[in-house]
Design an enzyme around this catalytic site. Structure first.
Site, PDB file in Angstrom:
ATOM      1  N   SER A  81       0.811  -1.220   0.000  1.00 42.54           N
ATOM      2  CA  SER A  81       0.000   0.000   0.000  1.00 42.54           C
ATOM      3  C   SER A  81       0.843   1.267   0.000  1.00 42.54           C
ATOM      4  CB  SER A  81      -0.960  -0.001   1.199  1.00 42.54           C
ATOM      5  OG  SER A  81      -0.241   0.001   2.416  1.00 42.54           O
ATOM      6  N   ASP A  92       1.536   0.183   8.354  1.00 42.28           N
ATOM      7  CA  ASP A  92       2.924  -0.263   8.321  1.00 42.28           C
ATOM      8  C   ASP A  92       3.491  -0.108   6.908  1.00 42.28           C
ATOM      9  OD1 ASP A  92       1.648  -2.242   6.953  1.00 42.28           O
ATOM     10  OD2 ASP A  92       2.322  -3.895   8.212  1.00 42.28           O
ATOM     11  N   ASP A  94       5.786  -2.106   3.942  1.00 36.56           N
ATOM     12  CA  ASP A  94       6.415  -3.327   3.437  1.00 36.56           C
ATOM     13  C   ASP A  94       7.655  -2.917   2.659  1.00 36.56           C
ATOM     14  OD1 ASP A  94       4.428  -5.234   4.323  1.00 36.56           O
ATOM     15  OD2 ASP A  94       3.109  -4.352   2.810  1.00 36.56           O
ATOM     16  N   ASP A 146       8.067  -4.162   7.848  1.00 37.22           N
ATOM     17  CA  ASP A 146       8.438  -5.547   7.554  1.00 37.22           C
ATOM     18  C   ASP A 146       9.491  -5.505   6.454  1.00 37.22           C
ATOM     19  OD1 ASP A 146       6.534  -6.306   9.346  1.00 37.22           O
ATOM     20  OD2 ASP A 146       5.147  -7.150   7.876  1.00 37.22           O
ATOM     21  N   LYS A 207     -10.932   0.138  -1.045  1.00 34.52           N
ATOM     22  CA  LYS A 207     -10.364  -0.521   0.133  1.00 34.52           C
ATOM     23  C   LYS A 207     -11.159  -0.184   1.387  1.00 34.52           C
ATOM     24  CE  LYS A 207      -5.966  -0.865   0.874  1.00 34.52           C
ATOM     25  NZ  LYS A 207      -4.510  -0.646   1.013  1.00 34.52           N
ATOM     26  N   TYR A 216     -12.319  -7.702   3.558  1.00 34.85           N
ATOM     27  CA  TYR A 216     -10.918  -7.370   3.261  1.00 34.85           C
ATOM     28  C   TYR A 216     -10.023  -8.289   4.079  1.00 34.85           C
ATOM     29  CZ  TYR A 216      -6.863  -4.351   2.259  1.00 34.85           C
ATOM     30  OH  TYR A 216      -5.658  -3.867   1.824  1.00 34.85           O
TER      31      TYR A 216
END
Length: 445
Positions: A81, A92, A94, A146, A207, A216
């Site tokens: 995202s 968060d 990625d 992450d 979303k 979702y």
């Protein structure tokens, strides 16, 4: 791949509706303030510098020539995202650490892990080395990140490296290919949409709608972020000149009428002769049983929705039809955008509802996917029912999140019998599952 359905340009009314959509989305926190966005950029810059510093140190310890060390590079890429530009407040990040060929995966999980440990901004650091896609998780100055790792067959990593280049996959182990997949898919999606700004605003709306309607979740058999992104991207391809208000409506129009299991493709799959497994029902018999295939555009092409069941597809198609009805009203000025994002009442929507149980997810993914499998077994073989999971969306981490499970039935059933069967069996199964995983060390840190 079919050509566009309409090339019509937006009218003044479409622009007005799009502005109203933006104003409706704002209270839901889907847009991040500029200050917070700059903070993320600063944090990623610090992380990128740490990666470069670490790779130089590794290079020196392996006695590489000074000329190589000076230009060895290394880089942090983002995907998901954040890379798509649709992340919400507090979401968060990625990330992917890309290193040259002389840096081993073991180095990433040892010396780089230790380097992160020494940073005062880093909290909640943990490595999940045995995961399907190995990852280091951390909180950097309040932002959860992450980090995956990929080692390329290159002596140095240039700053302008394009991960969409298929030749980079040559001679890589499968863990590196999996780690690269997120970035490659995200970059390909952005490359294939006709207008990135229109795509992003439409995706933010879809979303939010999916989360408000509890559909979702890839692990629970619905769609995850990348699948929703690909559906929106396909809508943008079919209506390349449309803006967000029109695209949201067309999204519901297209996918309420889509003839599943015909696959959704953003481009024609290409063969790279690297002998990697790809989604192809002509070759792979198991691919023929996928119910709602949405195919990633980057090689090796995969179905991002293999968890979808008969039940969850039925729920989603119903929601698409209801979304179409509401957006029809909006276009006729008979309703406002807020109606689209109203959370449905779980207990009014279905005549017979069995409320199962609440439990807290102590571990991150495996128990949750087990619950999906368990529910699919029971709902589809015994009761031909539908299920959903409503989750606490205030937290972006699954650890410690409470999941509410409910069975939704279209006919009268003995709820007392169900209650005894469902709760006892689910509790027993989860307890046994967690016990086995704990004894085998299967959850990781």
């Amino acid at each position: 791949i079919t050509s566009p359905i309409s090339l019509a340009a937006p009218k003044e009314f479409d622009c007005m509706l799009t502005q109203k959509l933006i104003e409706t989305l704002k209270p839901y926190g889907v847009f991040e303030e500029e200050e917070e966005l700059q903070r993320r950029i600063l944090i990623l810059g610090k992380l990128n510098n740490l990666v470069k510093e670490w790779i130089r140190e590794i290079s020196e310890s392996k006695n590489l020539p000074q000329s190589v060390i000076e230009n060895v590079g290394g880089k942090i890429f983002t995907f998901g995202s954040y890379r798509l530009g649709v992340h919400t407040k507090g979401a968060d990040i990625d990330a992917l650490c890309v290193a040259p060929r002389h840096v081993e995966r073991s180095d990433f999980f040892t010396s780089f892990y230790e380097k992160l440990k020494q940073q005062e901004e880093v909290k909640d650091l943990r490595a999940v080395e045995e995961a399907f896609v190995p990852v280091i998780k951390l909180c950097f100055d309040g932002i959860e990140i992450d980090i995956l790792f990929a080692r390329l067959a290159l002596q140095t990593i240039p700053e302008d490296l394009d991960l969409r280049d298929d030749s980079l996959l040559k001679n890589l182990d499968i863990r590196c290919i999996r780690s690269l997949n997120g970035c490659r898919v995200t970059d390909e999606i952005l490359h294939l949409v006709p207008n990135i700004d229109n795509f992003r605003l439409t995706l933010r709306a879809i979303k939010l709608w999916a989360k408000r309607h509890n559909i979702y979740s890839n692990i629970l058999g619905f769609l995850g972020g990348v699948s929703w992104a690909m559906l929106v991207a396909r809508t943008c391809q079919l209506y390349p000149n449309a803006i967000a208000s029109t695209l949201v409506h067309k999204f519901f129009l297209v996918f309420s009428k889509w003839e599943w299991p015909n696959p959704v493709l953003l481009k024609q799959p290409e063969e790279c002769n690297l002998n990697l497994p790809v989604w192809d029902p002509r070759v792979n018999p198991s691919d023929r049983y996928h119910l709602m295939p949405i195919i990633t555009p980057a090689y090796p092409q995969q179905n991002s929705t293999y968890n979808v069941s008969v039940s969850t597809r039925m729920v989603m198609v119903e929601e698409f039809k209801q979304g179409l009805a509401i957006t029809d009203e909006i276009l006729l000025s008979k309703a406002e955008w807020s109606k689209l994002f109203e959370a449905p009442n779980f207990f009014q929507k279905y005549k017979y509802v069995f409320y199962g149980m609440e439990f807290t997810i102590t571990y991150i993914r495996l128990p949750e996917s087990f619950v999906r499998i368990f529910l699919i077994e029971k709902s589809e073989t015994l009761y031909t029912s539908k299920y959903r999971a409503s989750q606490n969306n205030d937290s972006h981490s699954w650890r410690g999140r409470t999941l509410t499970l409910g069975g939704l039935y279209d006919k009268v059933v003995d709820t007392a019998e169900l209650d005894i069967f469902f709760v006892i069996k689910l509790e027993e199964s989860i307890t046994n599952f967690v016990s086995v995983k704990l004894s085998s060390g299967g959850f990781g840190p």
